[in-house]
Write an enzyme that holds these catalytic residues in place. Structure first.
Site, mmCIF file in Angstrom:
data_model
loop_
_atom_site.group_PDB
_atom_site.id
_atom_site.type_symbol
_atom_site.label_atom_id
_atom_site.label_comp_id
_atom_site.label_asym_id
_atom_site.label_seq_id
_atom_site.Cartn_x
_atom_site.Cartn_y
_atom_site.Cartn_z
ATOM 1 N N ARG A 130 0.822 -1.214 0.000
ATOM 2 C CA ARG A 130 0.000 0.000 0.000
ATOM 3 C C ARG A 130 0.857 1.265 0.000
ATOM 4 N NH1 ARG A 130 -5.141 -1.087 4.047
ATOM 5 N NH2 ARG A 130 -6.534 -1.867 2.428
ATOM 6 N N LYS A 137 -17.413 -16.993 4.409
ATOM 7 C CA LYS A 137 -18.839 -16.849 4.651
ATOM 8 C C LYS A 137 -19.638 -16.328 3.480
ATOM 9 C CE LYS A 137 -18.842 -15.293 9.471
ATOM 10 N NZ LYS A 137 -18.870 -13.873 9.846
ATOM 11 N N GLY A 196 -8.154 -8.576 0.748
ATOM 12 C CA GLY A 196 -6.941 -8.861 1.508
ATOM 13 C C GLY A 196 -6.351 -10.243 1.286
HETATM 14 C C1 3PG Z 1 -8.685 -1.560 5.341
HETATM 15 O O1 3PG Z 1 -7.568 -2.063 5.485
HETATM 16 O O2 3PG Z 1 -9.718 -2.237 5.238
HETATM 17 C C2 3PG Z 1 -8.772 -0.076 5.193
HETATM 18 O O3 3PG Z 1 -7.551 0.521 5.497
HETATM 19 C C3 3PG Z 1 -9.877 0.490 6.035
HETATM 20 O O4 3PG Z 1 -9.674 0.170 7.380
HETATM 21 P P1 3PG Z 1 -10.930 -0.113 8.303
HETATM 22 O O5 3PG Z 1 -11.574 -1.382 7.815
HETATM 23 O O6 3PG Z 1 -10.392 -0.243 9.701
HETATM 24 O O7 3PG Z 1 -11.860 1.063 8.158
#
Ligand code: 3PG
Ligand code: MG
Length: 405
Positions: free
Chosen positions: A42, A207, A363
């Protein structure tokens, strides 16, 4: 179309002599012991934006959140931990640091900033006003810069002070998206609105409940939907399969049946894994077995798609022209259950080499393509998890709307 018009603003803007207040998403994983950065993607992704401003002769004030601090400052969520690495990446530019994102120190450091210099502000979420979208907090932040640049695609689904509310304190020609935001949105738009068919969406993860809205939206667009990961077993059970001890959301069986019947009405092919890699417990050292995904014996659970499913899914992927991948096929963090996700990564890379357009986001699937070394073999790897998901659910992201409106 509208995005393209709004988004060329950054490239043509000349930052000479100006302070650019840049919202980045530097919410990166840190080592729990020594606070070193475990994945800097990032940060790297935001460098072109920062560098363009610096090379124009402007200066950059970086603001971000890190983690989810709930009661003020805490060391483990301090952006201070990013200084050494950020300085190394931005060399020879000097990186200053403000211990608080608002207040007199931040204002003084911002005012003293020279062209070519960078100021990193402490975690925005050390102030609860950030997540509350507090106007006065947003206004205080806005005073630090002459121009507002939002390059935080990963946080674009949050209507927070620094991501959305702040935009109202800058005139139309002094607020814009950065290069990362432009690239993310143009990749996502291409897949959502201009996908060349066949368009295959690969949806995984644990899920069904997390993926309902994206599945519903994809039913309007995709030709094929591949379902893997833990969520596949709720679907299997919904159509009468025996899933043993596999993950199952009992309260989503009806919904799963509903999605399947909608798909058949619309002529969208849903692909569930023929077979599964089974485990006798949720453990890296579990005993394993392979069985058809609808005939899993009691005492066993599916933790990955099986070898037949790898071939089945690869075949679909290889005849696609557009591919969207969100969510892993199994528990790929464990060696014994990574083959499915690896096979998908390979198939997506091969399809891309044959000319398909592929977008990977979320992610876990991003971690997988990075871990397997496929990041540069797909068309685009998103820095957004929740943001990417919400984009594909068809929602307007507040971080984008605030600048476009
Ligand atoms: C993430 O990694 O999902 C973003 O940076 C947003 O973070 P958050 O889900 O804590 O709002
Ligand atoms: Mg999140």
């Amino acid at each position: 179309m509208f995005y393209f018009f709004a988004m060329s603003a950054f490239t043509t803007f000349h930052f000479k002599g100006l302070r650019a207040l840049v919202r980045v998403d530097f919410n990166v994983p840190l080592d729990k012991q020594n606070f070193t950065i475990r994945d800097d993607n990032r940060i790297r992704a935001a460098l072109p934006t920062i560098q363009k401003i610096l090379s124009d002769g402007g200066s950059v004030i970086l603001m971000s959140h890190l983690g989810r601090p709930k009661s003020g400052p805490e060391d483990k969520s301090s952006l201070r931990h990013l200084i050494p690495h950020l300085s190394a990446l931005l060399k020879p530019a000097t990186v200053h640091f403000a211990n608080d994102c608002i207040g007199s120190e931040a204002s003084q450091l911002a005012a003293a900033l020279q062209p070519g210099e960078v100021l990193l502000l402490e975690n925005l979420r050390f102030h609860p006003e950030e997540e509350q979208g507090d106007k006065s907090f947003a206004e205080q932040l806005s005073r630090l810069g002459d121009v507002y640049v939002n390059d935080a695609f990963g946080t674009a689904h949050r209507a927070h002070a620094s991501t959305a509310v702040i935009a109202q304190y800058f005139p139309g020609d002094k607020k814009m998206f950065g290069l990362l935001m432009e690239a993310e949105v143009s990749a996502a738009e291409k897949v959502l609105h201009r996908a060349e068919k066949p368009f295959t969406a690969i949806v995984g993860g644990a899920k069904v409940s997390d993926k309902i809205l994206i599945l519903e939206n994809l039913l309007e667009r995709a030709t094929d939907i591949i379902i893997g990961g833990g969520m596949a077993y709720t679907f299997m059970k919904a159509i009468g399969g025996q899933i043993g001890n596999s993950l199952c959301e009992a309260d989503r069986l009806e919904l799963a049946r509903d999605l399947l019947s909608k798909a058949s009405q619309k002529g969208v092919n849903i692909h569930l894994p023929y077979d599964s890699m089974l485990a006798d417990q949720f453990d890296a050292a579990a005993n394993t077995n392979i069985a058809p995904s609808n005939q899993i014996p009691d005492g066993w659970m599916g933790l990955d798609i099986g070898p037949e499913a790898c071939k089945q899914f690869a075949e679909v992927i290889l005849r696609s022209k557009t591919i969207l991948w969100n969510g892993p096929m199994g528990v790929f963090e464990m060696e014994k259950f990574r083959n499915g996700t690896l096979a998908i990564a390979k198939a997506v890379a091969d399809a891309t080499a044959q000319g398909a357009y592929s977008l990977v986001g979320g992610g876990d699937s991003v971690a997988a393509v990075n871990q397997f070394g496929f990041a540069d073999k797909v068309s685009y790897v998103s820095t957004g998890g929740g943001a990417m998901l919400e984009f594909f659910e068809g929602k307007q992201l507040p971080g984008i709307a605030a600048i476009n409106n």
